[in-house]
Design a protein around this motif. Structure first.
Motif, PDB file in Angstrom:
ATOM      1  N   ALA A 185       0.717  -1.134  -0.059  1.00 28.80           N
ATOM      2  CA  ALA A 185       0.009  -0.054  -0.025  1.00 28.80           C
ATOM      3  C   ALA A 185       0.857   1.119   0.087  1.00 28.80           C
ATOM      4  O   ALA A 185       0.823   2.018   0.669  1.00 28.80           O
ATOM      5  N   ALA A 186       1.888   1.392  -0.776  1.00 26.95           N
ATOM      6  CA  ALA A 186       2.735   2.349  -0.886  1.00 26.95           C
ATOM      7  C   ALA A 186       2.020   3.513  -1.467  1.00 26.95           C
ATOM      8  O   ALA A 186       1.268   3.458  -2.279  1.00 26.95           O
ATOM      9  N   THR A 187       2.150   4.714  -0.577  1.00 23.69           N
ATOM     10  CA  THR A 187       1.415   5.980  -1.224  1.00 23.69           C
ATOM     11  C   THR A 187       2.122   6.469  -2.515  1.00 23.69           C
ATOM     12  O   THR A 187       3.050   6.464  -2.805  1.00 23.69           O
ATOM     13  N   VAL A 188       1.168   6.809  -3.437  1.00 26.09           N
ATOM     14  CA  VAL A 188       1.369   7.525  -4.685  1.00 26.09           C
ATOM     15  C   VAL A 188       1.553   8.962  -4.600  1.00 26.09           C
ATOM     16  O   VAL A 188       0.749   9.574  -4.306  1.00 26.09           O
ATOM     17  N   CYS A 189       2.735   9.532  -4.472  1.00 25.00           N
ATOM     18  CA  CYS A 189       2.876  11.013  -4.191  1.00 25.00           C
ATOM     19  C   CYS A 189       2.775  11.571  -5.540  1.00 25.00           C
ATOM     20  O   CYS A 189       3.892  11.684  -6.390  1.00 25.00           O
ATOM     21  N   TRP A 190       1.698  12.156  -6.278  1.00 24.88           N
ATOM     22  CA  TRP A 190       1.352  12.355  -7.527  1.00 24.88           C
ATOM     23  C   TRP A 190       2.323  13.813  -7.760  1.00 24.88           C
ATOM     24  O   TRP A 190       2.646  14.650  -6.719  1.00 24.88           O
ATOM     25  N   VAL A 191       2.454  14.113  -8.984  1.00 24.50           N
ATOM     26  CA  VAL A 191       3.174  15.274  -9.356  1.00 24.50           C
ATOM     27  C   VAL A 191       2.059  16.289  -9.001  1.00 24.50           C
ATOM     28  O   VAL A 191       0.722  16.501  -9.032  1.00 24.50           O
ATOM     29  N   GLY A 192       2.480  17.543  -8.349  1.00 23.93           N
ATOM     30  CA  GLY A 192       1.709  18.637  -7.907  1.00 23.93           C
ATOM     31  C   GLY A 192       1.422  18.456  -6.350  1.00 23.93           C
ATOM     32  O   GLY A 192       1.013  19.413  -5.638  1.00 23.93           O
ATOM     33  N   ASN A 193       1.556  17.224  -5.810  1.00 23.58           N
ATOM     34  CA  ASN A 193       1.425  17.109  -4.182  1.00 23.58           C
ATOM     35  C   ASN A 193       2.746  17.039  -3.720  1.00 23.58           C
ATOM     36  O   ASN A 193       3.837  16.925  -4.050  1.00 23.58           O
ATOM     37  N   THR A 194       2.554  17.147  -2.589  1.00 21.75           N
ATOM     38  CA  THR A 194       4.015  17.232  -1.271  1.00 21.75           C
ATOM     39  C   THR A 194       3.614  16.070  -0.571  1.00 21.75           C
ATOM     40  O   THR A 194       2.534  16.156   0.193  1.00 21.75           O
ATOM     41  N   CYS A 195       4.481  15.030  -0.234  1.00 24.72           N
ATOM     42  CA  CYS A 195       4.265  14.023   0.563  1.00 24.72           C
ATOM     43  C   CYS A 195       5.585  14.279   1.564  1.00 24.72           C
ATOM     44  O   CYS A 195       6.648  13.830   1.045  1.00 24.72           O
ATOM     45  N   ASN A 196       5.395  14.314   3.056  1.00 21.19           N
ATOM     46  CA  ASN A 196       6.552  14.234   3.799  1.00 21.19           C
ATOM     47  C   ASN A 196       7.456  15.160   3.437  1.00 21.19           C
ATOM     48  O   ASN A 196       8.632  14.964   3.557  1.00 21.19           O
ATOM     49  N   SER A 197       6.938  16.509   3.087  1.00 20.60           N
ATOM     50  CA  SER A 197       8.075  17.369   2.776  1.00 20.60           C
ATOM     51  C   SER A 197       8.841  17.329   1.211  1.00 20.60           C
ATOM     52  O   SER A 197       9.627  17.994   1.112  1.00 20.60           O
TER      53      SER A 197
END
Length: 275
Positions: A185-197
């Motif tokens: 269940a790895a998070t998909v950090c989409w372009v345009g989003n910020t995930c864990n800085s």
């Protein structure tokens, strides 16, 4: 109006052009036809027709081909001469010398919360005798078409940090004796989003289908997936020369919500049979 939606398998190069898009005035479908030769013909899957503005007429169509290419057909103009064909993605096994992954089933789509569409599809073919013994790695993908009007979309590959890998683990239940599959269940950090800085770089995700073991016919997707809201359901098969030992596995996958690549289900047990 867009051309009739029909799958075109094992078509000679000229047939793909003539039958699938005879009215595209600028002959852009030759880019697809040119990939196939008489000895190694190309063919299109059944296309997905998308009506983005809800006017009852398809604006875009998405289809895969036998060389693993995912195509977008822009049919939004009332003038067929303005219709356009764009290659969005080329599916391959990610090896140093990659092997193309054929797309023979109809893609599906879901709106992305940041705009555009996520196109979901599986790879693999089950059309002829040689497919029964094929051992090539096959995969299920979710590819973000961020701007369906773009004629030069971003390059999306396994190797350029734009696809989030997911995995499937097979577990044996000692109580009921069934075999279950659990996905990552790895998070998909989409372009345009910020995930864990960290700024997102992802434009999709993929799951390699694990199969039944080395040197055995590969697991593949040869039937159309199904969208249920934000969840895509697909069935994979691992063919056998003995129909009674064919294997199927039902899989559900969440595609765009906060954890867009996490499964939302208790996987169905692996079953024997021809279904």
């Amino acid at each position: 109006r867009p051309p009739r939606s029909t799958p075109l398998y094992s078509s000679a190069a000229s047939d793909v052009y003539k039958r699938q898009a005879p009215t595209i005035g600028n002959d852009q479908c030759h880019v697809i036809a040119a990939l196939g030769q008489t000895a190694t013909p190309n063919g299109l899957s059944t296309p997905l027709m998308v009506d983005l503005n809800s006017d009852g007429t398809a604006d875009y169509a998405y289809a895969g081909d036998l060389f693993g290419n995912l195509w977008r057909f822009n049919l939004s103009s009332s003038n067929p001469a303005d219709w356009a064909v764009t290659k969005l993605f080329s599916a391959n096994n990610g090896a140093a010398t990659p092997t193309a992954q054929p797309i023979t089933s109809k893609p599906q789509a879901v709106r992305h919360p940041n705009g555009g569409l996520v196109i979901v599809f599986g790879t693999g073919r089950y059309l002829g005798a040689t497919d029964v013994v094929n051992i090539d790695q096959q995969t299920f993908y979710g590819i973000w078409d961020q701007d369906p009007t773009a004629t030069n979309p971003p390059t999306i590959t396994r190797s350029n940090n734009t696809l989030q890998a997911q995995t499937i683990t097979t577990l044996n239940d000692p109580i009921d004796g069934q075999t279950y599959r659990i996905s990552s269940a790895a998070t998909v950090c989409w372009v345009g989003n910020t995930c864990n800085s960290t700024a997102g770089t992802m434009r999709g995700w993929y799951i390699d289908l694990p199969g039944l073991g080395a040197s055995k016919p590969s697991e593949r997707v040869s039937s159309d997936p199904l969208m249920l809201g934000q969840t895509v359901l697909f069935t994979s098969i691992a063919p056998s020369t003995d129909p009674a030992s064919a294997v199927t596995a039902a899989v559900a996958h969440r595609s765009t919500r906060p954890r867009p690549a996490s499964h939302t289900f208790r996987p169905a047990p692996r079953r024997s049979g021809t279904g």
